[in-house]
Write a protein that holds these residues in place. Structure first.
Motif, PDB file in Angstrom:
ATOM      1  N   GLU A   1       0.832  -1.198   0.000  1.00 20.35           N
ATOM      2  CA  GLU A   1       0.000   0.000   0.000  1.00 20.35           C
ATOM      3  C   GLU A   1       0.871   1.254   0.000  1.00 20.35           C
ATOM      4  OE1 GLU A   1      -2.919  -0.203   3.112  1.00 20.35           O
ATOM      5  OE2 GLU A   1      -3.719  -2.129   2.405  1.00 20.35           O
ATOM      6  N   TRP A   2       0.479   2.212  -0.841  1.00 18.80           N
ATOM      7  CA  TRP A   2       1.189   3.488  -0.917  1.00 18.80           C
ATOM      8  C   TRP A   2       1.009   4.285   0.370  1.00 18.80           C
ATOM      9  CZ3 TRP A   2       4.555   4.518  -4.611  1.00 18.80           C
ATOM     10  CH2 TRP A   2       4.401   3.971  -5.886  1.00 18.80           C
ATOM     11  N   THR A   3       2.054   4.989   0.764  1.00 17.13           N
ATOM     12  CA  THR A   3       1.940   6.020   1.802  1.00 17.13           C
ATOM     13  C   THR A   3       2.327   7.355   1.199  1.00 17.13           C
ATOM     14  OG1 THR A   3       4.209   5.990   2.670  1.00 17.13           O
ATOM     15  CG2 THR A   3       2.678   4.303   3.499  1.00 17.13           C
ATOM     16  N   ALA A   4       2.092   8.416   1.926  1.00 10.49           N
ATOM     17  CA  ALA A   4       2.387   9.755   1.423  1.00 10.49           C
ATOM     18  C   ALA A   4       3.865  10.116   1.502  1.00 10.49           C
ATOM     19  CB  ALA A   4       1.570  10.787   2.207  1.00 10.49           C
ATOM     20  N   ASP A   5       4.646   9.360   2.261  1.00  8.95           N
ATOM     21  CA  ASP A   5       6.007   9.782   2.587  1.00  8.95           C
ATOM     22  C   ASP A   5       7.033   9.449   1.507  1.00  8.95           C
ATOM     23  OD1 ASP A   5       4.916  10.587   4.928  1.00  8.95           O
ATOM     24  OD2 ASP A   5       6.227   9.413   6.227  1.00  8.95           O
ATOM     25  N   PRO A   6       7.929  10.401   1.211  1.00  5.20           N
ATOM     26  CA  PRO A   6       9.076  10.092   0.348  1.00  5.20           C
ATOM     27  C   PRO A   6       9.970   9.056   1.025  1.00  5.20           C
ATOM     28  CG  PRO A   6       8.792  12.465   0.581  1.00  5.20           C
ATOM     29  CD  PRO A   6       7.904  11.819   1.600  1.00  5.20           C
ATOM     30  N   TRP A   7      10.627   8.240   0.224  1.00  2.71           N
ATOM     31  CA  TRP A   7      11.497   7.187   0.737  1.00  2.71           C
ATOM     32  C   TRP A   7      12.757   7.759   1.360  1.00  2.71           C
ATOM     33  CZ3 TRP A   7      11.680   2.249   2.028  1.00  2.71           C
ATOM     34  CH2 TRP A   7      12.929   1.622   2.151  1.00  2.71           C
TER      35      TRP A   7
ATOM     36  N   ARG B   1      10.782   9.969  -8.461  1.00  3.57           N
ATOM     37  CA  ARG B   1      10.837  10.066  -7.014  1.00  3.57           C
ATOM     38  C   ARG B   1      10.259   8.801  -6.392  1.00  3.57           C
ATOM     39  NH1 ARG B   1       7.894  14.819  -3.402  1.00  3.57           N
ATOM     40  NH2 ARG B   1       9.213  14.628  -1.569  1.00  3.57           N
ATOM     41  N   ARG B   2      10.848   8.354  -5.296  1.00  4.50           N
ATOM     42  CA  ARG B   2      10.396   7.134  -4.644  1.00  4.50           C
ATOM     43  C   ARG B   2       9.561   7.457  -3.407  1.00  4.50           C
ATOM     44  NH1 ARG B   2      15.441   3.319  -3.742  1.00  4.50           N
ATOM     45  NH2 ARG B   2      16.316   5.243  -2.889  1.00  4.50           N
ATOM     46  N   ARG B   3       8.576   6.628  -3.157  1.00  9.04           N
ATOM     47  CA  ARG B   3       7.718   6.728  -1.984  1.00  9.04           C
ATOM     48  C   ARG B   3       7.775   5.437  -1.178  1.00  9.04           C
ATOM     49  NH1 ARG B   3       5.299  12.001  -1.184  1.00  9.04           N
ATOM     50  NH2 ARG B   3       5.555  12.992  -3.216  1.00  9.04           N
ATOM     51  N   VAL B   4       7.300   5.511   0.043  1.00 16.76           N
ATOM     52  CA  VAL B   4       7.312   4.346   0.922  1.00 16.76           C
ATOM     53  C   VAL B   4       6.064   3.497   0.698  1.00 16.76           C
ATOM     54  CG1 VAL B   4       7.308   3.549   3.311  1.00 16.76           C
ATOM     55  CG2 VAL B   4       8.641   5.571   2.671  1.00 16.76           C
ATOM     56  N   LEU B   5       6.278   2.218   0.430  1.00 16.19           N
ATOM     57  CA  LEU B   5       5.206   1.231   0.435  1.00 16.19           C
ATOM     58  C   LEU B   5       5.248   0.481   1.765  1.00 16.19           C
ATOM     59  CD1 LEU B   5       5.502  -0.504  -3.076  1.00 16.19           C
ATOM     60  CD2 LEU B   5       3.996   1.386  -2.434  1.00 16.19           C
ATOM     61  N   LYS B   6       4.079   0.077   2.230  1.00 16.25           N
ATOM     62  CA  LYS B   6       4.000  -0.666   3.488  1.00 16.25           C
ATOM     63  C   LYS B   6       3.103  -1.893   3.329  1.00 16.25           C
ATOM     64  CE  LYS B   6       5.157   0.730   7.224  1.00 16.25           C
ATOM     65  NZ  LYS B   6       6.367   0.427   8.060  1.00 16.25           N
ATOM     66  N   GLY B   7       3.386  -2.921   4.145  1.00 22.03           N
ATOM     67  CA  GLY B   7       2.455  -4.020   4.309  1.00 22.03           C
ATOM     68  C   GLY B   7       2.775  -5.337   3.652  1.00 22.03           C
ATOM     69  N   GLY B   8       3.674  -5.351   2.663  1.00 22.53           N
ATOM     70  CA  GLY B   8       3.904  -6.599   1.961  1.00 22.53           C
ATOM     71  C   GLY B   8       2.716  -6.982   1.101  1.00 22.53           C
TER      72      GLY B   8
ATOM     73  N   ILE C   1       0.422  -3.906  -5.999  1.00 14.92           N
ATOM     74  CA  ILE C   1       0.420  -2.605  -5.317  1.00 14.92           C
ATOM     75  C   ILE C   1      -0.980  -2.001  -5.358  1.00 14.92           C
ATOM     76  CG2 ILE C   1       1.290  -0.247  -5.272  1.00 14.92           C
ATOM     77  CD1 ILE C   1       3.888  -1.218  -6.415  1.00 14.92           C
ATOM     78  N   GLY C   2      -1.511  -1.701  -4.172  1.00 13.29           N
ATOM     79  CA  GLY C   2      -2.791  -1.017  -4.038  1.00 13.29           C
ATOM     80  C   GLY C   2      -2.657   0.113  -3.020  1.00 13.29           C
ATOM     81  N   PHE C   3      -3.759   0.419  -2.315  1.00 13.39           N
ATOM     82  CA  PHE C   3      -3.705   1.507  -1.330  1.00 13.39           C
ATOM     83  C   PHE C   3      -5.000   1.547  -0.530  1.00 13.39           C
ATOM     84  CE2 PHE C   3      -6.083   3.256  -4.805  1.00 13.39           C
ATOM     85  CZ  PHE C   3      -6.861   4.276  -4.302  1.00 13.39           C
TER      86      PHE C   3
END
Length: 296
Positions: free
Chosen positions: A216-222, A254-261, A290-292
């Motif tokens: 899942e996408w998060t708002a934060d840059p990696w 630009r890269r973002r943080v994904l979470k959750g596996g 990848i979802g959100f």
């Protein structure tokens, strides 16, 4: 949505992958989080109302291909395809392939559909797509800290969203790879690939599939570490850029943080179906895992 009280918690882990550390205390304000990931049915309503075209459905940008001709590269996305047997797990290109015509409507290519998958999480979603949907419903993407706080379900420092028990049992707690990655998957609770939202038990806050099923996408840059710079993770756990997959450079992505596996996570390859786990993904990339979900 689920109302979360907020508070201080220990974010990260120092027991698994280097990018998950150091463990830091973080304060999160009260917020609300979607009980489930956004589904195909919900995303279809958004597209029908707005006419939105996802990143995977758009023509590729010639600026990303300064050294080559992209006239033969059609819009599409990355699709997971199991291998025929054991392979070197350091080379993700053996199971990830660029497929023209792959998109949220056709997650595995033009011959696939979501006609019977309305309650499954939408996939093949780039960061921009997730942000556009969130704005349409008057919400936003969660920060990395909010996401991890929510995923922990009130279990301070626990390895998994359900506690310490490993997810290898007759009725798994999360939709993860069951078998030998990337060629043999017997399915979690009968599901190979994504499962309908709500198929797996909720965590302590009542949130479903916070780990497993889809990243899942998060708002934060990696960032390579929590607050402390360190070497990048070299485990090769996820494909990198849309342009790289098609032969371009994608250097400015630009890269973002994904979470959750996701449903592709396996202990021997990507032990990331844990709240502390994180992965980098370029904003222009979309894949079959990848979802959100949204926050407010």
């Amino acid at each position: 949505m689920i109302e979360l009280p907020g508070g201080a918690f220990l974010m990260g882990s120092d027991r698994f992958y280097p990018e998950e550390g150091p463990v830091v205390q973080v304060q999160v304000d009260a917020f609300t989080m979607d009980r489930y990931a956004v589904t195909n049915r919900e995303f279809a309503r958004f597209v029908a109302d707005t006419g939105y075209v996802t990143v995977a459905e758009r023509e590729l940008d010639p600026a990303d291909f300064p050294d080559g001709d992209i006239t033969d590269v059609q819009p599409g996305s990355l699709v997971f395809t199991p291998t025929s047997g054991p392979v070197d797990l350091r080379n993700w290109r053996q199971w990830w392939h660029w497929v023209p015509g792959a998109s949220w409507r056709h997650p595995h290519g033009p011959d696939s559909s979501i006609d019977e998958l309305g309650d499954h999480p939408v996939v093949q979603i780039a960061f921009e797509d997730a942000c556009a949907f969130a704005a349409w419903v008057g919400k936003r993407l969660p920060t990395e800290a909010e996401w991890e706080y929510a995923a922990r379900g009130g279990l301070e420092g626990a390895t998994f969203a359900w506690g310490e028990e490993a997810n290898q049992r007759a009725e798994p707690f999360a939709n993860t790879w069951q078998g030998r990655f990337p060629y043999l998957n017997t399915g979690a609770r009968g599901w190979v690939g994504t499962a309908p939202v709500g198929s797996f038990p909720p965590n302590g806050y009542g949130l479903h599939e916070m780990t497993g099923n889809t990243w899942e996408w998060t708002a934060d840059p990696w960032t390579e570490r929590h607050q402390v710079p360190a070497a990048a993770c070299t485990c090769g756990c996820s494909p990198q850029t849309r342009t790289e997959a098609t032969g371009g450079h994608g250097a400015s992505a630009r890269r973002r943080v994904l979470k959750g596996g996701s449903h592709l996570c396996a202990p021997e390859y990507c032990f990331r179906y844990r709240p502390a786990a994180r992965s980098a993904q370029t904003e222009d990339s979309a894949t079959t895992h990848i979802g959100f979900r949204c926050a407010h």
